[in-house]
Design a protein around this motif. Structure first.
Motif, PDB file in Angstrom:
ATOM      1  N   GLN A  45       0.625  -1.314   0.097  1.00  0.00           N
ATOM      2  CA  GLN A  45       0.023  -0.009  -0.051  1.00  0.00           C
ATOM      3  C   GLN A  45       0.792   1.153   0.032  1.00  0.00           C
ATOM      4  O   GLN A  45       0.576   2.178  -0.587  1.00  0.00           O
ATOM      5  CB  GLN A  45      -1.096   0.163   1.272  1.00  0.00           C
ATOM      6  CG  GLN A  45      -1.899  -0.915   1.230  1.00  0.00           C
ATOM      7  CD  GLN A  45      -2.734  -1.102   2.575  1.00  0.00           C
ATOM      8  OE1 GLN A  45      -2.316  -0.324   3.574  1.00  0.00           O
ATOM      9  NE2 GLN A  45      -3.818  -1.777   2.574  1.00  0.00           N
ATOM     10  N   SER A  48       2.266   1.878  -3.381  1.00  0.00           N
ATOM     11  CA  SER A  48       1.374   2.587  -4.227  1.00  0.00           C
ATOM     12  C   SER A  48       1.319   3.967  -3.871  1.00  0.00           C
ATOM     13  O   SER A  48       1.251   4.568  -4.936  1.00  0.00           O
ATOM     14  CB  SER A  48      -0.037   1.847  -4.107  1.00  0.00           C
ATOM     15  OG  SER A  48      -0.977   2.525  -4.875  1.00  0.00           O
ATOM     16  N   GLU A  49       1.061   4.505  -2.729  1.00  0.00           N
ATOM     17  CA  GLU A  49       1.285   5.630  -2.524  1.00  0.00           C
ATOM     18  C   GLU A  49       2.631   6.451  -2.955  1.00  0.00           C
ATOM     19  O   GLU A  49       2.444   7.567  -3.491  1.00  0.00           O
ATOM     20  CB  GLU A  49       1.168   5.921  -1.049  1.00  0.00           C
ATOM     21  CG  GLU A  49      -0.028   5.622  -0.424  1.00  0.00           C
ATOM     22  CD  GLU A  49      -1.173   6.480  -0.848  1.00  0.00           C
ATOM     23  OE1 GLU A  49      -0.983   7.600  -1.330  1.00  0.00           O
ATOM     24  OE2 GLU A  49      -2.403   5.938  -1.349  1.00  0.00           O
TER      25      GLU A  49
END
Length: 95
Positions: A45, A48-49
């Motif tokens: 996650q 992805s950021e």
């Protein structure tokens, strides 16, 4: 890995802490390493950021002729790759 971790963590596995990024001026050394024992799904996650930020920085950097933003995108991308590679290694170790 950690007995105190909530049950929802670590379903994909854990980072192994072997992946480095950003080469040093000293041959064979790197400036950063992914820490072992982090939840792989959280690491993905965060990668992805980082990639979303890199994409935005590279676009603005090119459109506004701001080379510093293009370099920032390069570094963010390298960190995201390290997170993804390390999480991937941990996911395969848990098989």
């Amino acid at each position: 890995m950690d007995k105190d971790s909530p049950d929802h963590l670590g379903k994909l596995g854990w980072t192994v802490g072997t992946t480095t990024c950003l080469e040093s001026e000293v041959k064979g050394k790197h400036l950063f390493r992914v820490e072992p024992g982090n939840c792989a799904d959280h690491a993905l996650q965060q990668a992805s950021e980082l990639l979303a930020s890199a994409r935005r920085a590279s676009f603005i950097g090119v459109m506004d002729d701001e080379p510093v933003l293009v370099w920032a995108a390069h570094y963010l991308s390298e960190m995201a790759k390290a997170l993804m590679d390390d999480a991937h290694r941990g996911m395969h170790e848990s098989d």
